[in-house]
Structure formats: structure tokens, C-alpha cells
Design a protein around this motif. Structure first.
Motif, PDB file in Angstrom:
ATOM      1  N   GLY A 182       0.818  -1.203   0.000  1.00 30.34           N
ATOM      2  CA  GLY A 182       0.000   0.000   0.000  1.00 30.34           C
ATOM      3  C   GLY A 182       0.851   1.251   0.000  1.00 30.34           C
ATOM      4  O   GLY A 182       1.907   1.299  -0.635  1.00 30.34           O
ATOM      5  N   THR A 183       0.432   2.246   0.730  1.00 34.51           N
ATOM      6  CA  THR A 183       1.142   3.523   0.711  1.00 34.51           C
ATOM      7  C   THR A 183       2.523   3.430   1.338  1.00 34.51           C
ATOM      8  O   THR A 183       3.366   4.265   1.084  1.00 34.51           O
ATOM      9  CB  THR A 183       0.331   4.597   1.442  1.00 34.51           C
TER      10      THR A 183
ATOM     11  N   THR B 240      -2.971   4.078  10.336  1.00 33.10           N
ATOM     12  CA  THR B 240      -2.182   3.263   9.418  1.00 33.10           C
ATOM     13  C   THR B 240      -3.041   2.677   8.312  1.00 33.10           C
ATOM     14  O   THR B 240      -2.656   2.674   7.143  1.00 33.10           O
ATOM     15  CB  THR B 240      -1.494   2.110  10.183  1.00 33.10           C
TER      16      THR B 240
ATOM     17  N   ASN C 215      -6.226   3.497   7.378  1.00 37.93           N
ATOM     18  CA  ASN C 215      -7.270   4.277   6.725  1.00 37.93           C
ATOM     19  C   ASN C 215      -6.806   5.689   6.347  1.00 37.93           C
ATOM     20  O   ASN C 215      -6.656   6.001   5.164  1.00 37.93           O
ATOM     21  CB  ASN C 215      -8.498   4.337   7.646  1.00 37.93           C
TER      22      ASN C 215
ATOM     23  N   THR D 226      -3.971   7.504   6.411  1.00 39.67           N
ATOM     24  CA  THR D 226      -2.784   7.694   5.564  1.00 39.67           C
ATOM     25  C   THR D 226      -3.026   7.163   4.156  1.00 39.67           C
ATOM     26  O   THR D 226      -2.503   7.706   3.174  1.00 39.67           O
ATOM     27  CB  THR D 226      -1.545   6.983   6.152  1.00 39.67           C
ATOM     28  N   GLN D 227      -3.826   6.110   4.037  1.00 35.65           N
ATOM     29  CA  GLN D 227      -4.117   5.538   2.722  1.00 35.65           C
ATOM     30  C   GLN D 227      -4.988   6.501   1.903  1.00 35.65           C
ATOM     31  O   GLN D 227      -4.745   6.721   0.711  1.00 35.65           O
ATOM     32  CB  GLN D 227      -4.847   4.195   2.871  1.00 35.65           C
TER      33      GLN D 227
ATOM     34  N   THR E   4      -3.031   9.348   0.515  1.00 39.11           N
ATOM     35  CA  THR E   4      -2.274   8.996  -0.691  1.00 39.11           C
ATOM     36  C   THR E   4      -3.186   8.956  -1.913  1.00 39.11           C
ATOM     37  O   THR E   4      -2.797   9.378  -3.004  1.00 39.11           O
ATOM     38  CB  THR E   4      -1.577   7.631  -0.509  1.00 39.11           C
TER      39      THR E   4
ATOM     40  N   SER F 115       5.401  -0.840   5.995  1.00 42.01           N
ATOM     41  CA  SER F 115       5.086  -1.423   4.698  1.00 42.01           C
ATOM     42  C   SER F 115       4.801  -2.918   4.769  1.00 42.01           C
ATOM     43  O   SER F 115       3.769  -3.388   4.297  1.00 42.01           O
ATOM     44  CB  SER F 115       6.246  -1.161   3.723  1.00 42.01           C
TER      45      SER F 115
ATOM     46  N   CYS G 293      -4.121   4.400  -6.137  1.00 41.09           N
ATOM     47  CA  CYS G 293      -5.476   4.310  -5.566  1.00 41.09           C
ATOM     48  C   CYS G 293      -5.816   2.857  -5.240  1.00 41.09           C
ATOM     49  O   CYS G 293      -6.399   2.571  -4.191  1.00 41.09           O
ATOM     50  CB  CYS G 293      -6.506   4.887  -6.530  1.00 41.09           C
TER      51      CYS G 293
ATOM     52  N   ALA H 176      -3.708   1.777  -2.134  1.00 37.42           N
ATOM     53  CA  ALA H 176      -4.217   2.359  -0.887  1.00 37.42           C
ATOM     54  C   ALA H 176      -5.584   1.788  -0.519  1.00 37.42           C
ATOM     55  O   ALA H 176      -5.843   1.479   0.649  1.00 37.42           O
ATOM     56  CB  ALA H 176      -4.294   3.878  -1.022  1.00 37.42           C
TER      57      ALA H 176
ATOM     58  N   THR I 184      -5.368  -1.660   0.922  1.00 38.63           N
ATOM     59  CA  THR I 184      -4.853  -1.597   2.295  1.00 38.63           C
ATOM     60  C   THR I 184      -5.971  -1.253   3.275  1.00 38.63           C
ATOM     61  O   THR I 184      -6.058  -1.832   4.362  1.00 38.63           O
ATOM     62  CB  THR I 184      -3.725  -0.554   2.410  1.00 38.63           C
ATOM     63  N   ILE I 185      -6.821  -0.321   2.889  1.00 43.58           N
ATOM     64  CA  ILE I 185      -7.952   0.067   3.740  1.00 43.58           C
ATOM     65  C   ILE I 185      -8.841  -1.143   4.036  1.00 43.58           C
ATOM     66  O   ILE I 185      -9.270  -1.354   5.174  1.00 43.58           O
ATOM     67  CB  ILE I 185      -8.779   1.195   3.076  1.00 43.58           C
TER      68      ILE I 185
END
Length: 465
Positions: A81-82, A167, A169, A171-172, A175, A290, A375, A378, A381-382
Motif C-alpha cells: 500500500g502507501t 495506518t 485508513n 494515511t491511505q 495517498t 510497509s 489508488c 491504498a 490496504t484500507i
């Protein structure tokens, strides 16, 4: 008020990611590596063979579970992710190119740490009241350690609930908005004044999508991630390899700057980053952000896998850290450094630095493709972290609070779309460190179980099947 929050967070962050974190993360990784006789290196070809073999084996999972492929995609969704894009850019800007070297070191040790976490999670998992397979650090603490250690399970879950909002939500989302805004402004679709409005609209759309997927349960999460992860990783890897090939003449000098910067950062950054410890700290902390080795979060997804062999699923942990950090994070670093875009060392940076590496090589048109890839990274990751947060809050308060939590988690996307990048990353980094401590203590205490399971696996039929 904001300056007070920054000061408090900075003090906690400097302590958490100071000597205690370095000892815990690197120390536990070394202990596990020695006790398993560096399984991550010794059995690396076998790990790749097992993981690739199972990833492409199509089958349906039983109720309340995911297929092994869906489990690895959900874990990869949360890790790739980000941290790979904005996180690497931030590590290089604040820690210099040498931070990449420390990412590699933490990843080599982290492969064994994550292998151990996944193995323990599958071994000590249980079924909840709905018949779903649940596991992770809180369950291997509860089911694997004596009662006087059980407070670690509640501590991990509490930090986990707090961590997912930053971490997993905010920050993602930040990005995603950065990537979209950069692409739209490159084509003069929007002006700088329109950015806050665009961010709000993006935040609302994301909140709706997140709620729909998470409320659909474990099987919907698995179906989304198994399609999204391979697609997004392929786009990004192809674009990044292209940048490196176009700038192949700079590669030797870039690797030299990474090695020299790891031990003498001031020589590479012109004194803007003068601290060896800062380079190490940023490399290790952003590496953990990461690949999540040491956080224990990835093991929560793997505990849902429809498998009877904990060690076999554990090899996915080695595969994930390798793909996430050794492959994708390294590609991001090379995109930034090989393209020779200006880096303001000593100052915070994010996804825009990585995007500039691509546009410097391909031109502005590529910002559309990088925006799509970022996108996807990120968003996946969410979704992955949404599952982690649900499992943590379920452990603390029971399943009755799961749906309200999912709705709150979805709404945080709107807040994350308008927050300050520097403070957001710093807070996320702090919670990551707090979450890692109870997990690393538990993995260290259970290292004997990991060694026993590995011996049994390779002595029996597991290694042959």
C-alpha cells in the motif's frame, strides 16, 4: 492545540522508535532466525515453490474461511500500500538513500518474524460465535501463553483498534487524494483552489465503498482482494521497471549511494541528514509500516485460511515480505533515485515524490496510470486493515460492536481526505510501534513452539505434500 499534539506524538514516537524498537524488532528477528537456522534463507526456494503452487490452485473455501490465495491477497492488500509508495519516499527524504538499506535488513529478518506470526496464528486460531475462523496475536497470546501474559492480548487489540484508523485508513486516503489531485492538476482539469472540494468528494465515495465491502463479510473481502492485488501489483511493477531501464546508467551510482548513505548519510545528503541512527530509524520504521513484519496484523488474515498446516501457510509470510519490501519498495526507491528528481532531504515527503519520479521519465501522461495504481494500493490496504480492526474490536467487546465499528471506520475516510500529511504519518508510525511491542514479546515467548512446528512439518508428510 495542533502543536501540542505534534509535541506529544514526537516525544512518544522518538521513544518508541528509539532503542526499545530497534532492540525488539531486530532482536526478535535475530532470535527467530537463529532458532530456525535462518529458515527464510535456507528454505527460500521451497517457500516460493509452496506459495506459488497454492496461489494458483483454484478451489472454494469452506464457510467462514478464505482460500489460502484469498488469505495471502488480503494480507498483501494490507501490506502492499502507501508504505511502498509514500512511505519509501518519506524514508528517503528524511533518512536519506541509506534508509533503503535498513529497509532491506529489517525485511530479511522480518521474513522469519512474519513466518512465525502466521504459523502461530493458524496453530492457535479458533472459531467465533458465527463459525468464522479467527486468529492473530491476541489469540496466540490467549491460547499459547499462560494466564499472566493475557494482558498482552488486550493491549495488542486496543492498540490495534487505534492503529487501523491511521495506518489502515487515514494515511491511505491521503495517498489516494494526493495521487488523484496530482493527475488532475497535471492535465489542468482542476486548479489548486478546487483541491479541498475534490478531497471531500473522494473521501465520501471511499467511505461508501469501504462500508459496502466490509459489511459484506469475510468472503466478500477475499473476493475483492484476490482480484485487486495481482492487478495493481502488475501495473506498478511494469511502470517501475520501465523507469529503471530508461535510467539504467544511474543504477550503479544509486546502489552506491544507498550503501554509503546507510553508514554515512551526511556524505550523500549534503549534511541535510547527518545521523546514522535517523537513517536506520526511518528505514526500519517505514519498512515495518510497509511489510508489517513484527506488527502481527498480517497473521489475522492468514488465520482465516482454509488450511490444516500452520507451517505451510507460514511460508506465505516469507513470500509477502519479499514481494512487499525486497521487490516493490526497492523498485519505488529506484524510481525516485534513478530518475534523479530533486529530493529535499530532511523534509517530509510523500506520494508526490514517487509520482515525480515516474513523470520525469515518461512525461505527465503517466500520472494517470500511477494514480490508478496508487489508488488501488491504498484502497486494498484500507480493506485489509478493516478486517484487522474488526477482529481486534471483536476480541475486546464481542461481535455486537462489529458493524458500528465498520461504519465508523468507513467514515474516517472522509476525515483522512483532509488531514495534514506529516502529522498523519507520524501518528501512524507511533501506533505501529505501540502495536508491535506486545506482539513481539509474545512471538519471542512462543519461539519454541515455532521451532517445534517447523521440525514436525519437515519430519512428516507436510514437506512432501
Amino acid at each position: 492545540m495542533l502543536s501540542t499534539i505534534e509535541a506529544i506524538n514526537s516525544a512518544v514516537n522518538n521513544f518508541i522508535w528509539g532503542v526499545p524498537a530497534m532492540i525488539c524488532i531486530i532482536g526478535v528477528g535475530l532470535v527467530l532466525s537463529f532458532r530456525t537456522r535462518f529458515l527464510q534463507i535456507r528454505k527460500f526456494p521451497y517457500a516460493m515453490k509452496v506459495t506459488f503452487g497454492r496461489m494458483f490452485k483454484k478451489r472454494e473455501a469452506s464457510d467462514g474461511a478464505m482460500t489460502p490465495f484469498q488469505a495471502v491477497c488480503t494480507a498483501l492488500a494490507a501490506t502492499v500500500g502507501t508504505g511502498n509508495i509514500a512511505g519509501v519516499a518519506g524514508a528517503i527524504a528524511i533518512g536519506g538513500p541509506g534508509a533503503v538499506f535498513w529497509m532491506w535488513i529489517s525485511a530479511i529478518l522480518g521474513m522469519c518474524t512474519k513466518f512465525s506470526e502466521v504459523t502461530l496464528a493458524v496453530h492457535f486460531r479458533e472459531k467465533n460465535v458465527h463459525g468464522d475462523l479467527v486468529g492473530g496475536p491476541m489469540y496466540y497470546i490467549k491460547n499459547g501463553l499462560k494466564k499472566h501474559w493475557h494482558w498482552l492480548a488486550y493491549l495488542f487489540s486496543a492498540f490495534g483498534v487505534l492503529t487501523v484508523f491511521g495506518t489502515g485508513n487515514a494515511t491511505q486516503v491521503n495517498t489516494i487524494t494526493t495521487a488523484i489531485n496530482t493527475a488532475l492538476m497535471n492535465y489542468h482539469v482542476i486548479s489548486k483552489d478546487a483541491v479541498p472540494t475534490v478531497n471531500l468528494v473522494v473521501g465520501i465515495i471511499l467511505a461508501v465503498l469501504i462500508a459496502l465491502i466490509l459489511l459484506g463479510g469475510i468472503r466478500r473481502i477475499g473476493r475483492v482482494t484476490e482480484k485487486l492485488v495481482p492487478f495493481m501489483a502488475l501495473i506498478y511493477i511494469v511502470l517501475a521497471v520501465g523507469v529503471i531501464l530508461f535510467n539504467i546508467g544511474h543504477v550503479p551510482a544509486v546502489f552506491a549511494s544507498i550503501i554509503e548513505g546507510a553508514f554515512h548519510p551526511a556524505a550523500v545528503t549534503g549534511g541535510a541528514v547527518g545521523s546514522f541512527f535517523m537513517s536506520m530509524k526511518k528505514g526500519v520504521s517505514r519498512g515495518i509500516f510497509s511489510n508489517e513484519a513484527g506488527l502481527g496484523t498480517g497473521s489475522i488474515a492468514h488465520a482465516c485460511a482454509d488450511t490444516r498446516k500452520p507451517v505451510k501457510q507460514g511460508f506465505f509470510g516469507i513470500f509477502e515480505v519479499f514481494v512487499d519490501t525486497i521487490v516493490i519498495c526497492t523498485l519505488t526507491a529506484l524510481v525516485i533515485l534513478c530518475s534523479q528528481v530533486p529530493v529535499s532531504y530532511g523534509q517530509a515527503a510523500g506520494a508526490e515524490l514517487t509520482i515525480s519520479g515516474f513523470t520525469a521519465t515518461y512525461g505527465n501522461w503517466v500520472s494517470v496510470f500511477t494514480a490508478v495504481a496508487m489508488c488501488c494500493f491504498a484502497f486494498s490496504t484500507i480493506i485489509g486493515w478493516g478486517l484487522y480492526g474488526t477482529r481486534c474490536i471483536d476480541f475486546l467487546f464481542g461481535s455486537r460492536v462489529n458493524k458500528p465499528f465498520m461504519l465508523v471506520y468507513a467514515l474516517v475516510a472522509i476525515v483522512g481526505a483532509t488531514m495534514d500529511l506529516g502529522l498523519m504519518w507520524s501518528i501512524a508510525e507511533t501506533f505501529n510501534g505501540l502495536m508491535a511491542i506486545p506482539n513481539l514479546i509474545a512471538v519471542f515467548l512462543l519461539s519454541g513452539v515455532v521451532v517445534k512446528l517447523v521440525k514436525e512439518y519437515f519430519a512428516g508428510e507436510g514437506a512432501k505434500s
